[in-house]
Enzyme design. Structure first.
Site, PDB file in Angstrom:
ATOM      1  CB  SER A 105      28.429  88.416  50.983  1.00 31.75           C
ATOM      2  OG  SER A 105      28.096  89.698  51.482  1.00 31.75           O
ATOM      3  CG  HIS A 157      24.338  86.852  50.297  1.00 33.08           C
ATOM      4  ND1 HIS A 157      23.233  86.108  50.680  1.00 33.08           N
ATOM      5  CD2 HIS A 157      24.613  87.654  51.357  1.00 33.08           C
ATOM      6  CE1 HIS A 157      22.870  86.437  51.900  1.00 33.08           C
ATOM      7  NE2 HIS A 157      23.684  87.385  52.344  1.00 33.08           N
ATOM      8  CG  ASP A 212      24.724  90.938  53.027  1.00 31.64           C
ATOM      9  OD1 ASP A 212      23.848  90.143  53.442  1.00 31.64           O
ATOM     10  OD2 ASP A 212      25.904  90.608  52.847  1.00 31.64           O
ATOM     11  CG  MET A 240      23.013  95.628  55.946  1.00 28.08           C
ATOM     12  SD  MET A 240      24.661  95.640  56.668  1.00 28.08           S
ATOM     13  CE  MET A 240      25.130  93.931  56.442  1.00 28.08           C
ATOM     14  CG  HIS A 250      20.509  88.609  54.208  1.00 29.68           C
ATOM     15  ND1 HIS A 250      21.713  88.390  54.868  1.00 29.68           N
ATOM     16  CD2 HIS A 250      19.558  88.596  55.170  1.00 29.68           C
ATOM     17  CE1 HIS A 250      21.487  88.243  56.157  1.00 29.68           C
ATOM     18  NE2 HIS A 250      20.192  88.390  56.376  1.00 29.68           N
ATOM     19  CG  MET A 286      20.302  91.768  57.495  1.00 28.79           C
ATOM     20  SD  MET A 286      22.090  91.658  57.268  1.00 28.79           S
ATOM     21  CE  MET A 286      22.187  91.753  55.497  1.00 28.79           C
ATOM     22  CG  MET A 293      21.882  85.910  60.264  1.00 31.25           C
ATOM     23  SD  MET A 293      22.661  86.366  58.713  1.00 31.25           S
ATOM     24  CE  MET A 293      24.164  87.176  59.259  1.00 31.25           C
ATOM     25  N   GLY A 301      25.307  92.717  60.178  1.00 28.96           N
ATOM     26  CA  GLY A 301      25.696  94.129  60.111  1.00 28.96           C
ATOM     27  C   GLY A 301      27.002  94.372  59.387  1.00 28.96           C
ATOM     28  CG  PHE A 302      29.658  95.359  60.726  1.00 32.81           C
ATOM     29  CD1 PHE A 302      29.824  96.631  60.187  1.00 32.81           C
ATOM     30  CD2 PHE A 302      28.959  95.226  61.918  1.00 32.81           C
ATOM     31  CE1 PHE A 302      29.305  97.752  60.826  1.00 32.81           C
ATOM     32  CE2 PHE A 302      28.427  96.338  62.571  1.00 32.81           C
ATOM     33  CZ  PHE A 302      28.602  97.608  62.023  1.00 32.81           C
ATOM     34  CG  ASP A 354      25.194  85.607  55.494  1.00 26.50           C
ATOM     35  OD1 ASP A 354      26.393  85.850  55.288  1.00 26.50           O
ATOM     36  OD2 ASP A 354      24.281  86.445  55.336  1.00 26.50           O
TER      37      ASP A 354
HETATM   38  C1  DX5 Z   1      26.378  90.103  57.595  1.00 24.14           C
HETATM   39  C2  DX5 Z   1      26.000  89.757  56.179  1.00 24.14           C
HETATM   40  C3  DX5 Z   1      26.876  88.732  55.548  1.00 24.14           C
HETATM   41  C4  DX5 Z   1      28.312  89.184  55.395  1.00 24.14           C
HETATM   42  C5  DX5 Z   1      29.206  87.993  55.245  1.00 24.14           C
HETATM   43  O1  DX5 Z   1      25.390  90.881  58.146  1.00 24.14           O
HETATM   44  O2  DX5 Z   1      24.678  89.251  56.131  1.00 24.14           O
HETATM   45  O3  DX5 Z   1      26.364  88.323  54.296  1.00 24.14           O
HETATM   46  O4  DX5 Z   1      28.467  90.027  54.286  1.00 24.14           O
HETATM   47  O5  DX5 Z   1      30.526  88.430  55.235  1.00 24.14           O
HETATM   48  P1  DX5 Z   1      31.726  87.477  55.740  1.00 24.14           P
HETATM   49  O6  DX5 Z   1      31.681  86.266  54.886  1.00 24.14           O
HETATM   50  O7  DX5 Z   1      32.939  88.324  55.526  1.00 24.14           O
HETATM   51  O8  DX5 Z   1      31.460  87.169  57.175  1.00 24.14           O
HETATM   52 ZN    ZN Z   2      23.941  88.261  54.269  1.00 21.88          ZN
END
Ligand code: DX5
Ligand code: ZN
Length: 243
Positions: free
Chosen positions: A28, A52, A54, A56, A85, A87, A156, A161-162, A194
């Site tokens: 990610s 991946h 993300d 947001m 992905h 969000m 998830m 978010g993070f 994830d």
């Molecule tokens: C969270 C994201 C994840 C995140 C995973 O909202 O969708 O993809 O980046 O990060 P780690 O592996 O550090 O939890």
């Molecule tokens: Zn993700």
């Protein structure tokens, strides 16, 4: 109608997703050096399968990252397929843009969709693999009648978010239940997990039934991201081989 892209590279990328003989490692980029994104990914070498991404929007999740222009820029530098992905509260508005930007798979959150079946059908029509994502508290029952329209389900294992959060432990049973639901169906659907995955829990997650592993901080947060990705890849392939 499908968005037009270079055929042979596109087929190679789709083949990675379709090869069910092995689990896929998806770093990610949220945890990478976003100011040096293409190089951060290239430094991983060939130690991963899909990138991946993300997305947001600052509404569905508190954080704000990037959209189609950054993904399009990245796709010019990276040969591996992009797993996007979303969000965001309004994924329907920009699906074609993400496909044009180079997504091989597009994942939307079931929690925001009024007409989930229509959205998933549209993603496939655009030429992408269609995925749906469920937050830790969202029941599997919400996707039972969507299985024919799905190429992937993303569970998830943190609240989105993070990066850098801890794996929510009860998701382990949810993975087992979803694997059972998929195996009982007539459909070939990848199961992605994830959030909070690292070298200590990755094998258990694969043994529970996952075949796509996302990892952010466990790769990009390490001294050598390439070595960390190589090790995680070995762990998940080893766990799958023992199933
Ligand atoms: C969270 C994201 C994840 C995140 C995973 O909202 O969708 O993809 O980046 O990060 P780690 O592996 O550090 O939890
Ligand atoms: Zn993700």
């Amino acid at each position: 109608m499908a968005v037009k892209r270079s055929r042979s590279l596109e087929d190679t990328k789709r083949a990675v997703f379709l090869d069910r003989s092995r689990p896929l490692l998806c770093p990610s980029i949220l945890a990478s050096d976003l100011a040096d994104l293409a190089c951060s990914v290239k430094r991983l070498g060939s130690n991963f399968d899909m990138v991946h991404c993300d997305v947001m929007d600052g509404h569905y999740v508190p954080n704000l990252t990037f959209g189609p222009p950054i993904i399009a820029a990245l796709s010019k530098h990276v040969d591996q397929p992009l797993d996007v992905h979303l969000m965001v509260t309004n994924p329907d508005d920009l699906l074609a843009e993400y496909v044009k930007a180079g997504a091989t798979s597009l994942v939307v959150h079931v929690e925001v969709l009024d007409h989930a079946q229509r959205t998933l059908a549209r993603i496939r029509e655009l030429g992408c693999f269609a995925g749906i994502s469920l937050n830790p508290a969202t029941p599997l029952e919400s996707i039972r009648w969507l299985l024919p329209d799905l190429d992937m389900v993303l569970l998830m294992s943190v609240n989105p978010g993070f990066s850098g959060q801890s794996f929510v432990p009860q998701v382990m049973d949810k993975i087992r239940e979803l694997r059972h639901m998929i195996n009982e169906s007539d459909y070939s659907i990848r199961l992605q997990v994830d959030g909070g995955i690292n070298r200590d829990n990755a094998a258990d997650i694969v043994r529970a039934g996952a075949d796509m592993i996302v990892a952010g901080s466990a790769i990009f947060g390490q001294d050598s991201p390439a070595d960390a990705a190589a090790e995680l890849g070995r762990i998940i392939r080893g766990a799958k081989a023992r199933l």
